[in-house]
Design an enzyme around this catalytic site. Structure first.
Site, PDB file in Angstrom:
ATOM      1  N   ASP A 152       0.851  -1.189   0.000  1.00  0.00           N
ATOM      2  CA  ASP A 152       0.000   0.000   0.000  1.00  0.00           C
ATOM      3  C   ASP A 152       0.890   1.243   0.000  1.00  0.00           C
ATOM      4  O   ASP A 152       1.895   1.306   0.697  1.00  0.00           O
ATOM      5  CB  ASP A 152      -0.928  -0.005   1.224  1.00  0.00           C
ATOM      6  CG  ASP A 152      -2.071   0.973   1.077  1.00  0.00           C
ATOM      7  OD1 ASP A 152      -3.228   0.518   0.964  1.00  0.00           O
ATOM      8  OD2 ASP A 152      -1.825   2.210   1.075  1.00  0.00           O
ATOM      9  N   ILE A 153       0.494   2.240  -0.799  1.00  0.00           N
ATOM     10  CA  ILE A 153       1.297   3.455  -0.941  1.00  0.00           C
ATOM     11  C   ILE A 153       1.281   4.292   0.344  1.00  0.00           C
ATOM     12  O   ILE A 153       2.171   5.116   0.556  1.00  0.00           O
ATOM     13  CB  ILE A 153       0.785   4.268  -2.150  1.00  0.00           C
ATOM     14  CG1 ILE A 153       1.854   5.178  -2.713  1.00  0.00           C
ATOM     15  CG2 ILE A 153      -0.480   5.035  -1.813  1.00  0.00           C
ATOM     16  CD1 ILE A 153       1.496   5.788  -4.066  1.00  0.00           C
ATOM     17  N   ASN A 165     -13.089  -3.187   2.039  1.00  0.00           N
ATOM     18  CA  ASN A 165     -14.065  -2.104   2.094  1.00  0.00           C
ATOM     19  C   ASN A 165     -14.945  -2.150   0.852  1.00  0.00           C
ATOM     20  O   ASN A 165     -14.461  -2.407  -0.257  1.00  0.00           O
ATOM     21  CB  ASN A 165     -13.350  -0.756   2.184  1.00  0.00           C
ATOM     22  CG  ASN A 165     -12.571  -0.601   3.477  1.00  0.00           C
ATOM     23  OD1 ASN A 165     -13.044  -1.026   4.529  1.00  0.00           O
ATOM     24  ND2 ASN A 165     -11.382  -0.037   3.398  1.00  0.00           N
ATOM     25  N   GLY A 207     -16.240   2.886   3.048  1.00  0.00           N
ATOM     26  CA  GLY A 207     -14.977   3.611   2.977  1.00  0.00           C
ATOM     27  C   GLY A 207     -14.088   3.202   1.821  1.00  0.00           C
ATOM     28  O   GLY A 207     -12.890   3.473   1.826  1.00  0.00           O
ATOM     29  N   GLN A 208     -14.683   2.552   0.810  1.00  0.00           N
ATOM     30  CA  GLN A 208     -13.883   2.136  -0.349  1.00  0.00           C
ATOM     31  C   GLN A 208     -13.516   3.362  -1.181  1.00  0.00           C
ATOM     32  O   GLN A 208     -14.401   4.134  -1.566  1.00  0.00           O
ATOM     33  CB  GLN A 208     -14.671   1.140  -1.206  1.00  0.00           C
ATOM     34  CG  GLN A 208     -13.862   0.576  -2.364  1.00  0.00           C
ATOM     35  CD  GLN A 208     -14.640  -0.471  -3.172  1.00  0.00           C
ATOM     36  OE1 GLN A 208     -15.836  -0.686  -2.946  1.00  0.00           O
ATOM     37  NE2 GLN A 208     -13.949  -1.104  -4.103  1.00  0.00           N
ATOM     38  N   HIS A 263     -10.193  -5.211  -3.618  1.00  0.00           N
ATOM     39  CA  HIS A 263      -8.882  -5.500  -3.038  1.00  0.00           C
ATOM     40  C   HIS A 263      -9.031  -5.889  -1.582  1.00  0.00           C
ATOM     41  O   HIS A 263      -9.936  -5.427  -0.897  1.00  0.00           O
ATOM     42  CB  HIS A 263      -7.926  -4.307  -3.173  1.00  0.00           C
ATOM     43  CG  HIS A 263      -8.492  -3.016  -2.658  1.00  0.00           C
ATOM     44  ND1 HIS A 263      -9.408  -2.281  -3.382  1.00  0.00           N
ATOM     45  CD2 HIS A 263      -8.302  -2.346  -1.515  1.00  0.00           C
ATOM     46  CE1 HIS A 263      -9.745  -1.204  -2.695  1.00  0.00           C
ATOM     47  NE2 HIS A 263      -9.093  -1.220  -1.545  1.00  0.00           N
ATOM     48  N   HIS A 282      -7.062  -5.796   1.965  1.00  0.00           N
ATOM     49  CA  HIS A 282      -5.943  -5.270   2.754  1.00  0.00           C
ATOM     50  C   HIS A 282      -5.434  -6.383   3.669  1.00  0.00           C
ATOM     51  O   HIS A 282      -6.231  -7.077   4.311  1.00  0.00           O
ATOM     52  CB  HIS A 282      -6.398  -4.121   3.652  1.00  0.00           C
ATOM     53  CG  HIS A 282      -6.905  -2.903   2.942  1.00  0.00           C
ATOM     54  ND1 HIS A 282      -6.166  -1.752   2.817  1.00  0.00           N
ATOM     55  CD2 HIS A 282      -8.097  -2.641   2.344  1.00  0.00           C
ATOM     56  CE1 HIS A 282      -6.883  -0.833   2.187  1.00  0.00           C
ATOM     57  NE2 HIS A 282      -8.062  -1.343   1.882  1.00  0.00           N
TER      58      HIS A 282
HETATM   59  P1  5GP Z   1      -9.758   1.401   0.082  1.00  0.00           P
HETATM   60  O1  5GP Z   1      -9.901   2.698   0.842  1.00  0.00           O
HETATM   61  O2  5GP Z   1     -10.392   1.488  -1.283  1.00  0.00           O
HETATM   62  O3  5GP Z   1     -10.179   0.195   0.863  1.00  0.00           O
HETATM   63  O4  5GP Z   1      -8.206   1.203  -0.088  1.00  0.00           O
HETATM   64  C1  5GP Z   1      -7.478   1.771  -1.142  1.00  0.00           C
HETATM   65  C2  5GP Z   1      -6.027   1.676  -0.744  1.00  0.00           C
HETATM   66  O5  5GP Z   1      -5.255   1.837  -1.910  1.00  0.00           O
HETATM   67  C3  5GP Z   1      -5.585   2.760   0.252  1.00  0.00           C
HETATM   68  O6  5GP Z   1      -5.052   2.133   1.415  1.00  0.00           O
HETATM   69  C4  5GP Z   1      -4.527   3.543  -0.527  1.00  0.00           C
HETATM   70  O7  5GP Z   1      -3.453   3.958   0.282  1.00  0.00           O
HETATM   71  C5  5GP Z   1      -4.102   2.564  -1.593  1.00  0.00           C
HETATM   72  N1  5GP Z   1      -3.666   3.172  -2.838  1.00  0.00           N
HETATM   73  C6  5GP Z   1      -4.309   4.153  -3.538  1.00  0.00           C
HETATM   74  N2  5GP Z   1      -3.640   4.451  -4.654  1.00  0.00           N
HETATM   75  C7  5GP Z   1      -2.551   3.644  -4.679  1.00  0.00           C
HETATM   76  C8  5GP Z   1      -1.459   3.494  -5.592  1.00  0.00           C
HETATM   77  O8  5GP Z   1      -1.356   4.156  -6.627  1.00  0.00           O
HETATM   78  N3  5GP Z   1      -0.524   2.556  -5.300  1.00  0.00           N
HETATM   79  C9  5GP Z   1      -0.602   1.794  -4.154  1.00  0.00           C
HETATM   80  N4  5GP Z   1       0.378   0.896  -3.954  1.00  0.00           N
HETATM   81  N5  5GP Z   1      -1.614   1.905  -3.268  1.00  0.00           N
HETATM   82  C10 5GP Z   1      -2.567   2.827  -3.525  1.00  0.00           C
END
Ligand code: 5GP
Ligand code: ZN
Length: 115
Positions: free
Chosen positions: A30-31, A87, A93-94, A100, A102
């Protein structure tokens, strides 16, 4: 889905740190990690979310859970424990509309989210 950030990561158009990969999925760091281990398991095929899974997607859904297990072993957190979070949609909170999982660990987690 060329406008989907995770599809672009799967295609290699956007760089990422790949941890592991399988036939149907990739796992990347995760970034913006919430813990020492924070890996995302991403299906290669675009699926918006759990809500968009179809009845025939059971094999893919199972593969993502087994991938999370493999990531945890690879990261050395299988024994200490870890959290898997998926999520779904706005209230969930997606923020990235490509399914994906986590995998978060390496410290004591509180609550139930990715924080
Ligand atoms: P969500 O909030 O949709 O469950 O999680 C999305 C996740 O993707 C977040 O934890 C966010 O930090 C990660 N993320 C968003 N953009 C990128 C990216 O370009 N590269 C990586 N490695 N992670 C990302
Ligand atoms: Zn996508």
């Amino acid at each position: 889905m060329s406008d989907c950030i995770f599809c672009r990561i799967v295609a290699g158009e956007i760089p990422s740190q790949r941890v592991l990969e399988g036939g149907d999925w990739i796992a990347i760091r995760d970034i913006n990690p919430a813990a020492p281990t924070h890996v995302l398991v991403i299906p290669r095929r675009h699926v918006d979310s759990i809500a968009a899974l179809e009845d025939g997607d059971g094999q893919l859904a199972g593969a993502l859970l087994l991938a999370a297990r493999d990531v945890a072993r690879h990261e050395g957190v299988a024994e200490s424990g870890y959290r898997t979070v998926i999520n779904t949609g706005a209230h969930g909170g997606q923020t990235v509309a490509h399914l994906h999982v986590h995998v978060i660990g390496g410290r004591q987690l509180t609550g139930h989210g990715t924080a």
